[in-house]
Scaffold this motif. Sequence first.
Motif, PDB file in Angstrom:
ATOM      1  N   THR A  46      33.841  94.664  59.663  1.00  6.89           N
ATOM      2  CA  THR A  46      33.098  95.561  60.546  1.00  6.89           C
ATOM      3  C   THR A  46      33.572  96.998  60.440  1.00  6.89           C
ATOM      4  O   THR A  46      32.901  97.904  60.905  1.00  6.89           O
ATOM      5  N   ASN A  47      34.719  97.205  59.838  1.00  2.00           N
ATOM      6  CA  ASN A  47      35.185  98.581  59.689  1.00  2.00           C
ATOM      7  C   ASN A  47      34.206  99.431  58.898  1.00  2.00           C
ATOM      8  O   ASN A  47      34.148 100.640  59.066  1.00  2.00           O
ATOM      9  N   MET A  48      33.457  98.793  58.020  1.00  2.00           N
ATOM     10  CA  MET A  48      32.468  99.533  57.232  1.00  2.00           C
ATOM     11  C   MET A  48      31.492 100.273  58.135  1.00  2.00           C
ATOM     12  O   MET A  48      30.982 101.330  57.786  1.00  2.00           O
ATOM     13  N   LEU A  49      31.244  99.686  59.291  1.00  2.00           N
ATOM     14  CA  LEU A  49      30.286 100.298  60.207  1.00  2.00           C
ATOM     15  C   LEU A  49      30.777 101.649  60.711  1.00  2.00           C
ATOM     16  O   LEU A  49      29.992 102.477  61.152  1.00  2.00           O
ATOM     17  N   LEU A  50      32.078 101.845  60.666  1.00  2.00           N
ATOM     18  CA  LEU A  50      32.624 103.090  61.183  1.00  2.00           C
ATOM     19  C   LEU A  50      32.470 104.238  60.192  1.00  2.00           C
ATOM     20  O   LEU A  50      32.576 105.393  60.561  1.00  2.00           O
ATOM     21  N   GLN A  51      32.265 103.916  58.929  1.00  2.00           N
ATOM     22  CA  GLN A  51      32.194 104.952  57.909  1.00  2.00           C
ATOM     23  C   GLN A  51      30.817 105.596  57.917  1.00  2.00           C
ATOM     24  O   GLN A  51      29.814 104.893  57.810  1.00  2.00           O
ATOM     25  N   PRO A  52      30.773 106.911  58.002  1.00  2.00           N
ATOM     26  CA  PRO A  52      29.458 107.555  58.044  1.00  2.00           C
ATOM     27  C   PRO A  52      28.611 107.245  56.809  1.00  2.00           C
ATOM     28  O   PRO A  52      27.393 107.235  56.898  1.00  2.00           O
ATOM     29  N   GLU A  53      29.257 106.970  55.662  1.00  2.00           N
ATOM     30  CA  GLU A  53      28.435 106.704  54.481  1.00  2.00           C
ATOM     31  C   GLU A  53      27.641 105.413  54.590  1.00  2.00           C
ATOM     32  O   GLU A  53      26.739 105.183  53.802  1.00  2.00           O
ATOM     33  N   PHE A  54      27.979 104.601  55.577  1.00  2.00           N
ATOM     34  CA  PHE A  54      27.226 103.358  55.713  1.00  2.00           C
ATOM     35  C   PHE A  54      26.385 103.338  56.974  1.00  2.00           C
ATOM     36  O   PHE A  54      26.117 102.293  57.549  1.00  2.00           O
ATOM     37  N   ASP A  57      23.456 103.871  56.955  1.00  2.00           N
ATOM     38  CA  ASP A  57      22.183 103.321  56.524  1.00  2.00           C
ATOM     39  C   ASP A  57      22.268 101.783  56.488  1.00  2.00           C
ATOM     40  O   ASP A  57      23.067 101.218  55.765  1.00  2.00           O
ATOM     41  N   VAL A  58      21.423 101.167  57.265  1.00  2.00           N
ATOM     42  CA  VAL A  58      21.514  99.721  57.399  1.00  2.00           C
ATOM     43  C   VAL A  58      21.229  98.984  56.089  1.00  2.00           C
ATOM     44  O   VAL A  58      21.827  97.954  55.808  1.00  2.00           O
TER      45      VAL A  58
END
Lengths: 339, 339
Positions: free
Chosen positions: B237-245, B247-248
Amino acid sequence: MLSNRQLLILQVIIDEFIQTAQPIGSRAISKKPSVSFSPATIRNEMADLEEMGYIEKTHSSSGRVPSEKGYRFYVDNLLLPFHLSHDDKQIITNVFDQDLVEFEQVVQKSVRVLSEMTNYTSIILGPEVYETTLKQLQIVHLSRTTAVAILVTNTGHVEHRSFTIPSEINPADLEKLVNILNVKLTGVPIVKLHSRLQQELIAILTDYVSDLELAMNYLKGALLDQQPNNVYIGGITNMLLQPEFNDVSKLHSLYSMIEQEDLVANLLRASAEGIHISIGHENKVNEMQDCSLITATYSLAGKQIGTIALLGPKRMEYSRVISMLNLLSNRMSDTFDRW
Amino acid sequence: MLSNRQLLILQVIIDEFIQTAQPIGSRAISKKPSVSFSPATIRNEMADLEEMGYIEKTHSSSGRVPSEKGYRFYVDNLLLPFHLSHDDKQIITNVFDQDLVEFEQVVQKSVRVLSEMTNYTSIILGPEVYETTLKQLQIVHLSRTTAVAILVTNTGHVEHRSFTIPSEINPADLEKLVNILNVKLTGVPIVKLHSRLQQELIAILTDYVSDLELAMNYLKGALLDQQPNNVYIGGITNMLLQPEFNDVSKLHSLYSMIEQEDLVANLLRASAEGIHISIGHENKVNEMQDCSLITATYSLAGKQIGTIALLGPKRMEYSRVISMLNLLSNRMSDTFDRW
DNA sequence: GTTAGCACTCTTGATCTCCGAGTGCTAATT
DNA sequence: AATTAGCACTCGGAGATCAAGAGTGCTAAC
């Protein structure tokens, strides 16, 4: 009380919204073959339905969307029995076709199949060990100071845990202890192991083993400490497909909740027998209040031993999903009983 | 060749971008205390750096952003040794403080700590069993027709698998077979079990056991079929914190890749010894081409037995992360060696 | 070689307008 | 009395327009 016409309209709205996730207008409803009223009539009925709280507008001139109360009514009163296609039934049945002889395998496979077929997140709370009994206990020495304790249940479940043997303990004592425990504890339900150890066996054991207490403590630690959370979760990424979770921040809170397995486990452990549905704010967990959770239980010899659940948007395909859960939970119970 | 000034500017741009994820302009660079040139000068240098392909513009009048070539250069030439804070070191060291005596526990804990400290996704490819040897083999009968085969390695790892005993096999034969195998195979490396079984033991065994072939096939199935993918993944879920992601759809493709554990396992299995970094399109897997993957290996008795990896945006905190991976992999190797 | 100055470019956010989908209400129709 | 047609009204969404601001490239001065 709702008139037949209102029931019909509510049903159409919810069915349609479940498919499209778009608000439904009076014109769209009147075009449905099952509906034979003009948009104006439908608008009147919708105004009533809204007053009663079954549907809502997203803004003053939008179509209608089901409210949580609407979903609840739909689920309680409007749900038609859904006939799974032959293929769907087959897929579920296939899970049990191979000769799987372990709970774990069945559960893992079920979780995957369920999430793939539904496109929701599936969660299975693995069989609780309440009814399982100890089959065999064993210590395998790895070195002078380390060993693995292995515990096999009558259901084929294997728990193991490594530990270090403190130098104060005589390995021979440990060996003896294990032998005695095996004789005395085989067939005892796992959950009662702890009390049995304490209450009945201490007396006997002191005769045989010096330094009993120390050895016991170590064994207890090795065998009983970890009650593993047997939660299996699949298809988490399916949430990404639902338009209601386009918003990354919503996703994040939901995902971080799901990542806490013990929280999920406790939630499911409380499920009542049979199928149960919680819609939106009926869920106590905050992060789930945009979701619906459907739980089904499965059993061994008539006794509930675990839970299958599906987590999705409130706009779930309730009727299809319920059929699938029913089928799966029955098959699971059957399979476990057959062993 | 890059001038010192260009190196400095490139470094500032990348460092800054790693922190903020925002394009950097000449003015912002010139305000850095380490930089003593006017924005105009910097603009000239940036134009050169862009021509050489180290940085890019997001649009004609935007600040600059590192290119993949830029990151590669940064990683190869500009990386300063990072000094972990005392606390950070402590957290990693703590993983090994409790008397964990099982690979699995160490690895699970490491995965969690790593993802929490970095806010990236951490992946550990559990220790491969090449070097581990058989400690004990055992069959526990659950019923007339079912049994669990349990295999314990010298590292404390326990594999188990249930199977049904076909009626043609004499349980006593199976018992005998296991006894012989235990005597003959203890100490044999797991990977060689299969060939040993085939080549050396068949002859001996035929003397003792009738229906040998059948029994053997069953045992082989039980013990060797499943080479489990020991991949541990944390902090997805950390990926969700990155602005580059934000986009769903990007998230979805990345997540569904990560969900395929065997794919991830194969990817990591190929890692070269030591720390290795793949940036963006250096990754062969399509879904990862917006990410960087940093791998480190750990070893037992000098022999590489597993991989630790961190997956994050290209804009990773390379230097900090590398220090952490180094520390962790060393500690892991040390710990395993000590056993 | 460096920098100040300036015209130019492009994004971002705000504001506005227009269109269409949908509503609620009233009056006509059945 | 119930249903429906008609109509004015509302609101969101998509575009267009605009101003502000950040940043650039280039030229000329230092």
